[in-house]
Design an enzyme around this catalytic site. Structure first.
Site, PDB file in Angstrom:
ATOM      1  N   ASP A 228      35.846  11.984  12.333  1.00 53.90           N
ATOM      2  CA  ASP A 228      35.857  11.055  13.456  1.00 53.90           C
ATOM      3  C   ASP A 228      36.825  11.608  14.513  1.00 53.90           C
ATOM      4  O   ASP A 228      37.527  12.604  14.289  1.00 53.90           O
ATOM      5  CB  ASP A 228      36.229   9.634  13.012  1.00 53.90           C
ATOM      6  CG  ASP A 228      35.681   8.594  13.989  1.00 53.90           C
ATOM      7  OD1 ASP A 228      35.386   8.938  15.142  1.00 53.90           O
ATOM      8  OD2 ASP A 228      35.552   7.410  13.599  1.00 53.90           O
TER       9      ASP A 228
HETATM   10  C1  BGC Z   1      34.560   6.044  16.584  1.00 54.27           C
HETATM   11  C2  BGC Z   1      33.225   6.619  16.159  1.00 54.27           C
HETATM   12  C3  BGC Z   1      32.547   7.286  17.330  1.00 54.27           C
HETATM   13  C4  BGC Z   1      33.470   8.301  17.938  1.00 54.27           C
HETATM   14  C5  BGC Z   1      32.861   9.043  19.116  1.00 54.27           C
HETATM   15  C6  BGC Z   1      35.398   7.045  17.364  1.00 54.27           C
HETATM   16  O1  BGC Z   1      36.534   6.458  17.915  1.00 54.27           O
HETATM   17  O2  BGC Z   1      35.255   5.599  15.442  1.00 54.27           O
HETATM   18  O3  BGC Z   1      32.424   5.608  15.606  1.00 54.27           O
HETATM   19  O4  BGC Z   1      31.345   7.857  16.907  1.00 54.27           O
HETATM   20  O5  BGC Z   1      34.649   7.667  18.368  1.00 54.27           O
HETATM   21  O6  BGC Z   1      32.707   8.235  20.204  1.00 54.27           O
END
Ligand code: BGC
Length: 768
Positions: free
Chosen positions: A285
């Site tokens: 993530d």
């Molecule tokens: C979130 C993810 C997301 C990623 C990209 C993160 O902060 O937890 O779910 O896919 O950002 O935007």
């Protein structure tokens, strides 16, 4: 697996081969050959995902310096980018001007639609209709791929049993069986049957681990759950997604018992890769590899890189740890080189599977992009899915549906009724507020001639401003009926949007009190991103529709239901508690030695100041019609390991309008080596019945669906009685029975990841 037809079981968990299917001998060879040619820097470059913009300012960081990086082979992927044309330019640089010509992967959070925004995921989960959810994901993929994208960070398949957690809006709620089925549907929708087609994109099962189990419902917080709960509740949707061919996984931000999933070798490398056989891409993530330092499990960036690579995390989202610090980790530990090569190969295979090596420009057809975005048939689907998502929580005295032809003036009250942006939810991709048909506009369009629609905002859902309440009350007094739209502004749910108090926000509740005090006919339309604790409203409002945030066609869908054009048929995918302090609250709890008893003089597992039941239970949802259940039949008393049992029931529409019923099958293992939940969902089917029509719904279960995660960490099916409950919600059981499992067996599949085959047959009238 004894005599059990393995192929049938694999089919029932939606099993398709992953890259093995796509990476045929020739393409596997191409990836291997490329790998041989790559310098260390080029390998590292493949593992790097950079932000090409921000989620709300796409492409904003794509400057000349970025192009230079691409030319130098330092980037494998971009996120927060979009557009057939701008991305064509970028891809051309990668393919034509970098030394090895390796194409880039373009990614974005296309969560519930790209330009045509569908209901938020918890709303779509309320349809209990995987076919609709698959169709919505298909449309999202058609639009996103036309805009140059190859990869979405969806579906979010985290089980969420704590509505304080703001990300409950992004998933399918509290139940692993429902969650697994909806995960499969979304993977199929995004990826179709062939990823190399220009209109399919890679899905991402996220956030692998137990992200939804964050303590206190505080986003990013630790999970501290038993191994059994991890395997029986949180992981099955991921297993199902892996077997459905999800091309990528994303690791969760948080830790389980002190081990951040981004560094969890046991979970990612041993379980996911080795035991489940998963060969897709695992991405971290956002900045999560760097955050291993903040977690306190890595002393420096190079150690963080090493931990993540050992856990088989292939791509570093934005954190630049792989880019800057993996090299020093490799120098310290040459054994990591093999792991690096594996990660690079998985990324190259993903690019192969998408057809990027042979047809890199197939996602950049500007005319296709223009045609597909918000195409009329996409809007139509958004409207029908939005209708299916609406849950009728309460309808005392048959207030709903409103007979438009009997009204002269209808008041629509509440600022959320004219707030297009809120209808899009927190992940709105390329959705635009001005393209939303708001709730107010929906009523204006649906009103027959002679019906005046009048609007008052009443109170601001973003703050304490209640200065408009007096005018709203005046309007309500002057109208024949009122649609009162209250709830949460979109920015109260989603990432980092946890709330300790999950009541209706104060300004909204005050508006409701004043409007309901008029004694005039009022229908409450809730727009919100989580189950709410709303005991006062549930008691005092005669009619309540839960509509969540319904996307671009919110208004028409709500008007269709309020005016009775369609009967609501959605069901809650998560319970509504009576108070914030009662969460987590879920139907599938264990019985305890002192099961909750309403008698307060007894010492039992309950609160003193609350009834033991939820306000609205899991699976709850009313209709404008009624349904009878009859003739439950279980086709055998004893079921052997290689057999299946069929449980059938007849459902009849006993009311006077057409409607949808969601027939729900629950099971219980009353005596086992470990306490089993008091009930667990193991099948469901949404059926549409015209008045008087009856259908026979048959569920086929196999014993592996009753396996528990045993004390020895094996999936064990234990012999003995299994109770069966069929009903209209987890708290409205209409028929019960039992069968016996005759022999113990060991399974290798999480029980809730196995789909129950359901068949539906029409029953000739008079024969039910
Ligand atoms: C979130 C993810 C997301 C990623 C990209 C993160 O902060 O937890 O779910 O896919 O950002 O935007």
């Amino acid at each position: 697996m004894a005599n059990f037809p393995r192929a049938a079981l694999m089919a029932s968990i939606g099993c398709v081969s992953l890259f093995v299917g796509h990476a045929d001998a020739q393409t596997a060879w191409r990836a291997e050959t490329l790998l041989q040619k790559m310098t260390l820097e080029e390998k590292l470059g493949q593992l790097v995902q950079r932000a090409g913009g921000r989620s709300k300012a796409l492409n904003s960081r794509l400057d000349d310096a970025e192009l230079e990086r691409v030319r130098a082979g330092q980037v494998g992927s971009y996120l927060h980018v979009a557009g057939a044309e701008p991305l064509a330019k970028l891809q051309k640089v990668a393919v034509e001007e970098s030394r090895l010509g390796i194409p880039l992967l373009f990614a974005m959070d296309v969560v519930h639609g790209y330009r045509t925004i569908f209901p938020v995921p918890v709303a779509m989960a309320s349809t209990w209709r995987p076919e609709s959810i698959e169709a919505a994901a298909r449309v999202a993929a058609v639009e996103a791929s036309s805009a140059g994208l190859h990869w979405t960070f969806a579906p979010m398949i985290d089980i969420a049993r704590d509505p304080r957690w703001g990300r409950i809006v992004e998933g399918a709620g509290e139940d692993p069986y429902l969650g697994a089925q909806l995960a499969i549907a979304q993977v199929r929708g995004y990826q179709g049957a062939d990823l190399s087609r220009p209109d399919t994109i890679m899905a991402t099962a996220k956030h692998f681990g137990a992200y939804g189990a964050a303590i206190g419902g505080r986003d990013y917080n630790s999970a501290d759950i038993s191994e059994r709960t991890l395997h029986e509740v949180y992981l099955p949707p991921f297993y199902a997604a892996a077997k459905a061919g999800a091309a990528s996984f994303m690791s969760a931000f948080n830790d389980i018992g002190g081990v951040p999933t981004t560094a969890n070798r046991a979970l990612a490398r041993t379980l996911l890769r080795e035991q489940w056989g998963y060969q897709g891409v695992l991405i971290s993530d956002w900045n999560a590899i760097a955050e291993l330092l903040a977690h306190g499990v890595a002393a420096d960036r190079s150690a963080a890189a090493s931990l993540a690579l050992q856990a088989s995390v292939d791509m570093d989202m934005v954190g630049a740890i792989y880019e800057q610090d993996l090299k020093s980790a490799l120098e310290k530990d040459p054994d990591l080189v093999k792991l690096l090569d594996e990660a690079v190969l998985r990324l190259l295979h993903a690019k192969e599977a998408l057809g990027l090596f042979d047809r890199p420009m197939q996602y950049h057809d500007v005319r296709r992009e223009k045609r597909s975005l918000l195409a009329p048939r996409h809007r139509e689907l958004a409207r029908s899915v939005a209708r299916e998502s609406i849950v009728l929580l309460k309808n005392e005295g048959g207030v709903l549906p409103l007979r438009a032809e009997n009204l002269r003036k209808l008041a629509v009250v509440g600022a959320l009724a004219s707030d297009g942006l809120s209808m899009l939810g927190s992940w709105r991709a390329q959705g635009r507020a001005e393209e939303v048909v708001t709730i107010l506009q929906g009523f204006e369009r649906a009103a027959p001639k002679g019906l005046e629609i009048a609007y008052a905002a009443g109170a601001d859902p973003r703050n304490d401003d209640t200065s408009g309440i007096a005018a709203a009350v005046e309007l309500v007094e002057s109208a024949d009926a009122t649609v009162l739209v209250i709830g949460e502004h979109f920015d109260l749910s989603g990432e980092a949007r946890s709330r300790a108090d999950i009541g209706i926000p104060a300004s909204q509740l005050e508006l409701a009190r004043e409007v309901l005090a008029t004694g005039k006919p009022v229908v409450v339309v809730l727009a919100n991103g989580r189950p709410l604790a709303m005991p006062w409203l549930a008691e005092h409002a005669p009619a309540i529709l839960e509509t969540w945030m319904l996307g671009v066609e919110a208004g028409p869908a709500i008007a269709d239901v309020v005016f009775g054009k369609v009967s609501p048929g959605g069901r809650l995918p998560a319970a509504f508690p009576r108070a914030s302090g009662a969460v987590p609250l879920f139907y599938a709890g264990n019985p305890t030695g002192r099961p909750a008893d309403p008698d307060l003089s007894k010492d039992t597992a309950r609160y003193m100041d609350q009834p033991i039941t939820p306000l609205f239970p899991f699976g709850h949802g009313l209709s404008y019609t009624t349904f009878d259940y009859s003739n439950l039949d279980i086709d055998r008393e004893r079921v052997a390991a290689d057999e299946e049992v069929t449980i059938a029931v007849t459902v009849r529409n006993s009311g006077s309008v057409a409607g949808d019923e969601v027939v729900q099958l629950y099971v219980r293992d009353p005596v086992a080596s470990v306490a089993r939940p008091v009930m667990e969902l193991r099948g469901f089917k949404r059926v549409t019945l015209s008045p008087g029509e009856a259908q026979r719904v048959s569920f086929r279960l196999n014993p592996r669906q009753l396996a528990l995660f045993g004390l020895d960490r094996q999936w064990r099916v234990e012999p003995g009685r299994i109770d069966v409950m069929i009903g209209s919600s987890s708290a409205d059981i209409r028929a019960t029975g039992a069968f016996e499992i005759s022999k113990a067996l060991v399974s290798d599949v999480p029980a809730t990841a196995i789909a129950t085959a359901v068949t539906v047959e029409r029953v000739a009238s008079g024969h039910e």
